[in-house]
Design a protein around this motif. Structure first.
Motif, mmCIF file in Angstrom:
data_model
loop_
_atom_site.group_PDB
_atom_site.id
_atom_site.type_symbol
_atom_site.label_atom_id
_atom_site.label_comp_id
_atom_site.label_asym_id
_atom_site.label_seq_id
_atom_site.Cartn_x
_atom_site.Cartn_y
_atom_site.Cartn_z
ATOM 1 N N VAL A 1 3.760 2.056 -1.226
ATOM 2 C CA VAL A 1 5.120 1.805 -0.750
ATOM 3 C C VAL A 1 6.122 2.727 -1.463
ATOM 4 C CG1 VAL A 1 6.998 0.114 -0.819
ATOM 5 C CG2 VAL A 1 4.741 -0.544 0.046
ATOM 6 N N SER B 1 2.852 -8.548 9.109
ATOM 7 C CA SER B 1 3.897 -7.668 8.584
ATOM 8 C C SER B 1 4.925 -8.530 7.846
ATOM 9 C CB SER B 1 4.578 -6.919 9.726
ATOM 10 O OG SER B 1 5.370 -7.819 10.473
ATOM 11 N N ASP C 1 3.002 0.591 3.446
ATOM 12 C CA ASP C 1 2.780 -0.591 4.267
ATOM 13 C C ASP C 1 2.866 -1.865 3.428
ATOM 14 O OD1 ASP C 1 2.065 -1.851 6.678
ATOM 15 O OD2 ASP C 1 -0.002 -2.060 5.960
ATOM 16 N N ASP D 1 0.844 -1.182 0.000
ATOM 17 C CA ASP D 1 0.000 0.000 0.000
ATOM 18 C C ASP D 1 0.892 1.251 0.000
ATOM 19 O OD1 ASP D 1 -2.113 1.692 0.189
ATOM 20 O OD2 ASP D 1 -2.557 1.267 2.294
ATOM 21 N N ARG E 1 1.972 -6.010 3.740
ATOM 22 C CA ARG E 1 1.379 -7.093 4.531
ATOM 23 C C ARG E 1 1.585 -8.409 3.783
ATOM 24 N NH1 ARG E 1 0.699 -5.364 9.279
ATOM 25 N NH2 ARG E 1 -0.969 -6.806 9.764
ATOM 26 N N THR F 1 13.524 -2.176 4.592
ATOM 27 C CA THR F 1 12.253 -1.656 5.108
ATOM 28 C C THR F 1 11.848 -0.428 4.296
ATOM 29 O OG1 THR F 1 13.140 -2.277 7.242
ATOM 30 C CG2 THR F 1 11.126 -0.973 7.268
#
Ligand SMILES: Nc1ncnc2c1ncn2[C@@H]1O[C@H](COP(=O)(O)OP(=O)(O)OP(=O)(O)O)[C@@H](O)[C@H]1O
Ligand SMILES: [Mg+2]
Length: 259
Positions: A15, A76, A69, A13, A71, A64
């Motif tokens: 990213v 996570s 986000d 989402d 998933r 990271t």
């Protein structure tokens, strides 16, 4: 359909990935949102530098995101990594030359402390899966490049991962070997039923393998198109010469124009 089945296996989402270097910041990925279903085979396709490896590393929680986000099966990316949901295959097979083929394959199991007899049995099973029965006691340097890459695939499958992430695994191979390995990979996939995210520069390779192709464009890396590949399965070599195949090649090529 159960609720669990509706949760995408991988979900990104908005990213963003920005690498901070001494010279300058590099915006490698901008606003990437996508869903990948459980058991789906998708490709990430695009020119050099558009962020394919970055996207794969983000999914694997090796890096990271600087925003957005990720998933994985509702968890996570870090939780998914810790639960050993991933198998990864890189462009070069990264095998240990002093270990026999079977001991390269079982390395992840060895690190986990799995019993020797169980490991050996698993190695033989995986070698058969990738068409290398009889090569268990050879050393990697005794194998061709294509065979080495099959060993790397077997090793990635040793942990029975739900998700297989592959970064240009066949790009160093000749066209003939590559096409054969494409077919073999599909046959392995139909047996293990994992979700596969496959990075490639090759339009035909992405079409032959995938349910969907995510097209990425550079500067900054972003998702520019998502193309459904409606070719029936099992895919056959003859399909590469079909009008439908050529039409898909033209469509994907068209999505790069004007980028
Ligand atoms: N560790 C890093 N530090 C700084 N910049 C990086 C780093 N890794 C990648 N980049 C930059 O991010 C962008 C995307 O790189 P990435 O390796 O994801 O591209 P790619 O699509 O996999 O390319 P290729 O097809 O050549 O493998 C490039 O501009 C690259 O220079
Ligand atoms: Mg790359």
């Amino acid at each position: 359909m159960s609720l669990a089945a509706k949760i995408p296996e991988i979900q990104l989402d908005s990213v963003e990935m920005r690498y901070r270097t001494e010279a300058a910041d590099v915006l490698a990925l901008h606003q990437v949102s996508l869903d990948i279903a459980k058991g789906e085979f998708v490709s990430l396709l695009g020119p050099s530098g558009c962020g394919k490896t970055t996207l794969l590393r983000l999914m694997a929680d090796l890096i990271t995101p600087t925003a957005g986000d990720i998933r994985v099966a509702g968890k996570s990316a870090k939780e998914a990594r810790l639960a050993q949901k991933y198998g990864i295959v890189f462009q070069s097979p990264v095998l240990y030359d002093w270990r026999k083929v079977k001991h390269n394959i079982t390395l992840p199991l060895e690190l986990l402390g799995v019993k020797r007899s169980v490991r050996e049995e698993k190695a033989l099973e995986l070698l058969e899966l990738v068409g290398l029965q009889g090569f268990a006691d050879k050393y990697p340097w005794q194998l061709s490049g294509g065979m080495q890459q099959r060993v790397a695939i077997a090793r990635a499958l040793s942990m029975e991962p739900e998700i297989l992430l592959m970064d240009e695994p066949f790009s160093a191979l000749d066209e003939f070997t590559r096409e054969r390995l494409n077919e073999e990979l599909l046959s392995v996939w139909s047996k293990v039923q994992s979700t596969i995210v496959f990075v490639t520069h090759s339009i035909p390779e992405s079409i032959f393998l995938s349910d969907r192709v995510f097209v990425l464009s550079p500067h900054p890396g972003r998702l520019s198109a998502v193309v459904d590949i409606p070719l029936p399965r099992p895919r056959t070599p003859q399909m590469r010469n079909s009008p439908e195949f050529f039409e898909l090649v033209a469509r994907i090529r068209g999505s790069f124009e004007g980028v």
